[in-house]
Design an enzyme around this catalytic site. Sequence first.
Site, mmCIF file in Angstrom:
data_model
loop_
_atom_site.group_PDB
_atom_site.id
_atom_site.type_symbol
_atom_site.label_atom_id
_atom_site.label_comp_id
_atom_site.label_asym_id
_atom_site.label_seq_id
_atom_site.Cartn_x
_atom_site.Cartn_y
_atom_site.Cartn_z
ATOM 1 N N SER B 207 6.623 7.736 -8.928
ATOM 2 C CA SER B 207 5.916 6.542 -8.455
ATOM 3 C C SER B 207 6.787 5.308 -8.635
ATOM 4 O O SER B 207 6.817 4.418 -7.793
ATOM 5 C CB SER B 207 4.591 6.374 -9.202
ATOM 6 N N ARG B 211 7.758 3.516 -5.244
ATOM 7 C CA ARG B 211 7.076 2.230 -5.040
ATOM 8 C C ARG B 211 8.075 1.188 -4.535
ATOM 9 O O ARG B 211 7.846 0.515 -3.530
ATOM 10 C CB ARG B 211 6.439 1.742 -6.339
ATOM 11 N N ASN B 215 8.165 -0.251 -0.663
ATOM 12 C CA ASN B 215 7.983 -1.675 -0.393
ATOM 13 C C ASN B 215 9.165 -2.243 0.363
ATOM 14 O O ASN B 215 8.995 -2.993 1.335
ATOM 15 C CB ASN B 215 7.804 -2.439 -1.707
#
Lengths: 156, 279
Positions: B207, B211, B215
Amino acid sequence: MNLNATLIGQTITFFLFLFICYKYIWPPIVEAMRERQKSIAEGLAAAERAEKNLAQAQDQVAAELAKAKEEAAGYIDQARTTAAKMVEEAKNDARSEGDRLKEAAQAEIDQEVNRAKETLRAQVAALSVAGAEQLLGASIDANAHAALLDKLAAEL
Amino acid sequence: MSGETSQEYIEHHLTNLTFGNHPDNGWGFAHSSAEAGEMGFWALNIDTMGWSIVLGLLFLWLFNKAAKTATSGVPSSFQNGIEMVVEFIDDTVGTIFSHNNPLIAPMALTIFVWVFFMNVMDLIPVDWIPMFASAIGISHMKVVPSTDPNITMSIALSIFGFILYYSVKHKGLGGFFAELAFHPFPKWLAPLNLFLEGVTLIAKPISLGLRLFGNMYAGEMIFILIAILFGAGLGWALLASGLQLVWALFHVLIIALQAFIFAVLTVVYMTQAHDVEDH
């Protein structure tokens, strides 16, 4: 997006950067910051202390000043009374001296007058005798008429 | 984007400069992402490596400059700026991480600034550097290293390595195993616990890495889409200028936030690795 050997290369790179940051970059910066923080704190404390000292000194100065003023006022008072006394004394002295001088002068004057009177009296007696001699046409024996002459002199 | 379709344009922008051994063409640069995929694992994304190393060196150079001139006296404005960042990280680490480990704060600083610099590359207009690169004969050039999962995952996996290392170091092998096996259910459900906690543990690096990648990749993608609009006529170009500005301003937030989140989560994971719980 393929996962490939870049993964390994990046891991090595990351560890290198991390090591350099940990070893050479983080400690001096943080140490300098801590030191500055300490010196600023110390400076502030010193300033506070100095302020307190200043206030204390000011209080002390004020107290000293008040004391000095009081003392000075005392001295001035004392000086004033002393001066007044001295003036008074001087006045008295001068007055008595003046009196004394006046008396002495008076005495001298009296003496002079008496002396002048004496002299005049003697001269008048002599003149009187001379006048009487001329009136009588004969000399008057001074010795024989001494009593008379003295009486005359006393009357003059 | 002369002579290529929008799809080609997008694909071109999202393809790394990969050097590897292609089964048919031998050693060389991949000409498409498909070719790069065929090179297998033993290929290197030269652009990702290059830009990330350049940006990492920029970070080290800037902060080393401040470290060299660091005095407890009056700081220069440059030093002040660097120290602001350092203090920000130091405060953040101080509030989250209560154990004694001098490596954690520099780790957070390195990650924060490095990732921030890599993200900032996203604000450079998408065509500038790739066009310059193609002008000097480099076919592909992806300038935002954090849009390459290789880099986000490599940092995340390094963090994972630290999590395992510190967990074992502070809890012992048994303690670490106990933490995984005896929570959240009673001990007789150890296999279930192990499965749940194992997933939680594995999810941390995945994660963390995905992440940031997600993004930045999405942000880059939107910049590319906006860039395509510029070529679609005057009206579209005017609209695109507005969109570019709005998205860039919004992206500034994402850039800083993602770098910060990455650094903070690293510290949080490190804290969890250091926390010794009773069983």
